[in-house]
Design an enzyme around this catalytic site. Structure first.
Site, PDB file in Angstrom:
ATOM      1  N   CYS A  12      98.765 -27.772  77.102  1.00 44.67           N
ATOM      2  CA  CYS A  12      99.609 -28.607  77.961  1.00 44.67           C
ATOM      3  C   CYS A  12      99.033 -30.027  78.041  1.00 44.67           C
ATOM      4  O   CYS A  12      99.033 -30.743  77.070  1.00 44.67           O
ATOM      5  CB  CYS A  12      99.782 -27.936  79.316  1.00 44.67           C
ATOM      6  SG  CYS A  12     101.147 -28.604  80.269  1.00 44.67           S
ATOM      7  N   HIS A  23     101.056 -22.003  78.212  1.00 50.03           N
ATOM      8  CA  HIS A  23      99.733 -21.733  78.789  1.00 50.03           C
ATOM      9  C   HIS A  23      99.284 -20.305  78.496  1.00 50.03           C
ATOM     10  O   HIS A  23      99.591 -19.398  79.282  1.00 50.03           O
ATOM     11  CB  HIS A  23      99.800 -21.901  80.310  1.00 50.03           C
ATOM     12  CG  HIS A  23      99.911 -23.319  80.769  1.00 50.03           C
ATOM     13  ND1 HIS A  23      98.805 -24.064  81.127  1.00 50.03           N
ATOM     14  CD2 HIS A  23     100.979 -24.123  80.933  1.00 50.03           C
ATOM     15  CE1 HIS A  23      99.207 -25.276  81.501  1.00 50.03           C
ATOM     16  NE2 HIS A  23     100.518 -25.340  81.390  1.00 50.03           N
ATOM     17  N   GLU A  58      96.479 -19.024  78.998  1.00 52.16           N
ATOM     18  CA  GLU A  58      95.583 -18.527  80.067  1.00 52.16           C
ATOM     19  C   GLU A  58      96.386 -17.976  81.251  1.00 52.16           C
ATOM     20  O   GLU A  58      95.835 -17.276  82.087  1.00 52.16           O
ATOM     21  CB  GLU A  58      94.617 -19.643  80.513  1.00 52.16           C
ATOM     22  CG  GLU A  58      95.168 -20.666  81.497  1.00 52.16           C
ATOM     23  CD  GLU A  58      96.084 -21.714  80.859  1.00 52.16           C
ATOM     24  OE1 GLU A  58      96.464 -21.553  79.678  1.00 52.16           O
ATOM     25  OE2 GLU A  58      96.428 -22.692  81.563  1.00 52.16           O
TER      26      GLU A  58
END
Lengths: 232, 81
Positions: free
Chosen positions: A86, A203, A205
């Site tokens: 990002c 993302h 994560e």
């Protein structure tokens, strides 16, 4: 493996990345302050999401001149693994570590939701454990994710297999209606020529544990660990 | 001392989502004469030291390195010494 999560003023996904690397992947990880100029000892550096320097001027434009970025550039040039997620991806573009630039989303809205992305190549350190055409459900959260690159540069990237992820339908059709932000050819993630630098808007994560709605992001982390022969 | 102005515009062919939205809004307000609209950035920069030529070339360097992104933007400068 030893990871370093770079913390810029305004990073806000640094803790998520640190948590996943330590608790889910079981790897060593440190925070690396943006003022640091020494990244020796790390195998992979993570540039996390957020709003570094308030996104002033252009996203990533100021962060790319942080003291740490010179070290990141040298680290990448020496073959070190770098993932920009990002805002981290936006910083890598501004730094010239990856080709292209980010623009405002065509809908002018901040888009925060799960999207489907199709794996376009498995010949990278980041996708070797995935299958070509596999669709991953991973969330995005951005206002400037409209990836633009001049046509000749895009052709070269495609020839070299640098387009890693494209926004798609859940079944893997890459059509404009599945692109959340107006990116050239639905591009969601790209890598450097050598493959050691990855930039992506979604993302991983935030999609590394089933409890959070998807663990599809794990394939990216696990590919890197497999590529580096790390013990899990 | 010099007062400089920097105008940053999107390169031709780069879609401008903000410009398109403003264009639509103006048309909705009845301004049918608006053919196209593109949004850019305007900066006022105060410079000191050096002659006009040096200041201008230094400002150009600032535009290349930070103020504009040459992949998507063009810039134009006016330097009044």
């Amino acid at each position: 493996m030893k990871f370093g999560v770079v913390v810029f003023p305004g990073s806000n996904c640094d803790h998520d990345c640190h948590y996943v690397i330590r608790e889910v992947l079981g790897q060593d990880v440190d925070y690396v302050w943006h003022g640091s100029t020494d990244v020796r000892g790390y195998d992979c550096l993570v540039l996390p999401g957020g709003f570094s320097y308030g996104d002033y001027l252009r996203t990533g434009a100021v962060a790319r001149f942080s003291p740490v970025m010179k070290a990141v550039e040298e680290f990448a040039a020496a073959g070190g693994y770098v993932i920009g997620i990002c805002n981290g991806f936006q910083i890598l573009l501004e730094a010239g570590l990856l080709p292209g630039a980010m623009m405002r989303n065509t809908g002018l809205k901040f888009v925060c939701r799960f999207v489907d992305i199709r794996v376009e190549t498995t010949s990278t350190p980041w996708t070797n454990s995935a299958k070509v055409g596999e669709v991953l459900s991973i969330p995005i959260a951005h206002n400037e994710g409209n990836y633009q690159v001049p046509p000749d540069a895009l052709e070269e990237m495609k020839r070299r297999g640098q387009v890693v992820f494209r926004y798609s339908s859940p079944e893997g059709s890459v059509l404009p209606e599945f692109c959340p932000n107006g990116s050239n050819e639905n591009i969601a993630g790209i890598c450097s020529r050598e493959g050691n630098v990855l930039g992506m808007m979604p993302h991983p994560e935030r999609a590394s544990e089933a409890e959070l709605g998807s663990s599809d992001g794990l394939v990216i982390w696990n590919s890197l660990l497999a590529h580096c022969g790390a013990s899990v | 001392m010099a007062d400089a102005k920097v105008f940053i515009t999107l390169k031709e062919g780069i879609l401008d989502p903000q410009g398109k939205t403003l264009l639509r809004a103006l048309r909705e307000l009845g301004y049918d004469e608006v053919e196209d609209l593109r949004v850019g950035k305007y900066m006022e920069v105060k410079l000191t030291g050096g002659d006009a030529g040096t200041l201008e070339s230094r400002l150009g360097e600032m535009c290349e390195r930070l103020l504009a992104n040459p992949i998507i933007e063009d810039y134009r400068m006016e330097v009044d010494v």
